[in-house]
Design an enzyme around this catalytic site. Structure first.
Site, PDB file in Angstrom:
ATOM      1  CE  LYS A  67      53.698  45.327  46.404  1.00 45.99           C
ATOM      2  NZ  LYS A  67      53.022  44.849  45.184  1.00 45.99           N
ATOM      3  CB  SER A  68      49.218  43.943  48.931  1.00 44.78           C
ATOM      4  OG  SER A  68      48.256  44.358  47.991  1.00 44.78           O
ATOM      5  CG  ASN A 120      45.863  41.922  46.333  1.00 41.43           C
ATOM      6  OD1 ASN A 120      45.199  41.220  45.569  1.00 41.43           O
ATOM      7  ND2 ASN A 120      47.069  42.368  46.030  1.00 41.43           N
ATOM      8  CB  CYS A 175      48.214  39.196  43.536  1.00 41.22           C
ATOM      9  SG  CYS A 175      49.792  39.149  42.652  1.00 41.22           S
ATOM     10  CE  LYS A 223      43.576  46.068  42.370  1.00 40.83           C
ATOM     11  NZ  LYS A 223      44.796  46.855  42.510  1.00 40.83           N
ATOM     12  CG  ASN A 267      45.205  42.640  41.026  1.00 39.85           C
ATOM     13  OD1 ASN A 267      46.225  43.003  40.433  1.00 39.85           O
ATOM     14  ND2 ASN A 267      45.216  42.351  42.310  1.00 39.85           N
ATOM     15  N   GLY A 326      47.743  48.697  32.588  1.00 45.45           N
ATOM     16  CA  GLY A 326      47.860  49.781  31.607  1.00 45.45           C
ATOM     17  C   GLY A 326      46.783  49.729  30.537  1.00 45.45           C
ATOM     18  N   GLY A 386      42.383  50.373  35.859  1.00 46.80           N
ATOM     19  CA  GLY A 386      42.907  49.655  34.706  1.00 46.80           C
ATOM     20  C   GLY A 386      43.057  50.565  33.510  1.00 46.80           C
ATOM     21  N   GLY A 387      44.251  51.101  33.318  1.00 47.92           N
ATOM     22  CA  GLY A 387      44.561  51.810  32.081  1.00 47.92           C
ATOM     23  C   GLY A 387      44.157  53.264  31.993  1.00 47.92           C
TER      24      GLY A 387
END
Ligand code: RRO
Length: 304
Positions: free
Chosen positions: A46-47, A126, A129, A163, A190, A215, A241-242
């Site tokens: 996690k960031s 990151n 976000c 990212k 992101n 997703g 992504g997805g």
């Protein structure tokens, strides 16, 4: 035929191209270890920032058509406390990538340095976000991207990945700024800024109102970004992504990704997704006669 799924990403050696995406099960050492034991090739935390941060009030996540919208708000215990978790995660034996954030380049560099000291194998910045800490501004401005990467590269010796967000006129321009500053790879993408409204009460559902869409819904955008970056950059790209199955992994790699990250799919399936994709990917490559991942990476760019 023996298919080789290993990946060398800068100096990282991965047994397969599948990473746990940042923000998903990455907040304790124990859970990071569990993900590694479930078959991930690397895990991203996690960031983490300089100081502890509570994050937003509930609700912080909501399921939508083809994905999720989250606004966690960067909850994290701060770097001093998190380094103990990182040491536990390291026992998994797979590369542990520390996702870091800051409000200035100096803060990014400080957290990255402390993560390296604690044993992180790489840093993921990151810069993107879409709804917390103003982070997205770093990857919406080439100069700010350059400055953070430059500061972090001067502070650490381990590989640094940036990212990025797709919410820019040109992700290539931002990727090039990161490359000029010496970044070792870029992660694309992101989540994308979105909103859900509860029509019964006529209010946005998330406490923060805005959140990040992840997703299936964002996969074609992520594929497009990876494809554009691959065309113009000479550094490795990590696609995210997805992704739900091996076909998605192959698609990201054909667009130009050297490795991929999995996040939302863990909520839809479970941690077995890493083993399932590894087995299916191997079978696919055998059937098609691909010997290693280099045979697939960037394949969609060939003419004819
Ligand atoms: O913590 C979050 O709310 C969050 C972050 Br830091 C991010 O980079 N992307 C996202 O969708 N949520």
């Amino acid at each position: 035929m023996n298919v080789d799924l290993t990946v060398n990403l800068s100096s990282l050696k991965m047994r397969n191209p599948l990473m746990l995406a940042s923000g998903v099960l990455g907040n304790t050492g124990a859970i990071l270890r569990r993900v590694a034991e479930a078959g991930a090739g690397a895990v991203v935390t996690k960031s983490i920032g300089v100081k502890p941060k509570k994050g937003y009030l509930n609700p912080t996540i909501v399921e939508v058509d083809c994905g999720f919208i989250n606004a966690m708000g960067l909850p994290n215990p701060g770097v001093s406390e998190f380094i103990e978790e990182l040491k536990i995660a390291k026992k998994s034996g797979v590369p542990v990538i520390a996702s870091v954030f800051g409000s200035t380049e100096k803060e990014y560099a400080e957290v990255a340095y402390r993560m390296e000291e604690a044993g992180a194998d790489a840093i993921e910045l990151n810069l993107s976000c879409p709804h917390a800490g103003g982070l997205i501004q770093f990857s919406q401005d080439p100069k700010r991207t350059f400055d953070v990467v430059r500061a972090v590269k001067s502070a650490v010796k381990i590989p640094v990945f940036a990212k990025l967000t797709a919410e820019v006129t040109s992700i290539v321009e931002i990727g090039k700024a990161a490359e000029r500053a010496g970044v070792d790879g870029v992660t694309a993408i992101n989540t994308l800024r979105g909103m859900v409204i509860d029509i019964e009460v006529a209010r946005p559902i998330l406490s923060n109102k805005f959140g990040g869409l992840s997703g299936r819904a964002i996969k074609p955008i992520a594929i497009r970004c990876v494809y554009e970056l691959y065309r113009e950059l000479s550094i490795p790209i990590i696609g995210v992504g997805g992704i739900l199955d091996f076909r998605d992994v192959v698609e990201f790699m054909m667009a130009g990704a050297s490795a991929v990250q999995i996040g939302s799919a863990i909520a839809i399936k479970d941690l077995n997704i890493f083993r399932e994709i590894t087995v299916d990917l191997k079978r696919f490559m055998e059937e098609k006669g691909y010997k290693c991942l280099k045979d697939i990476i960037g394949l969609a760019h060939e003419e004819g």
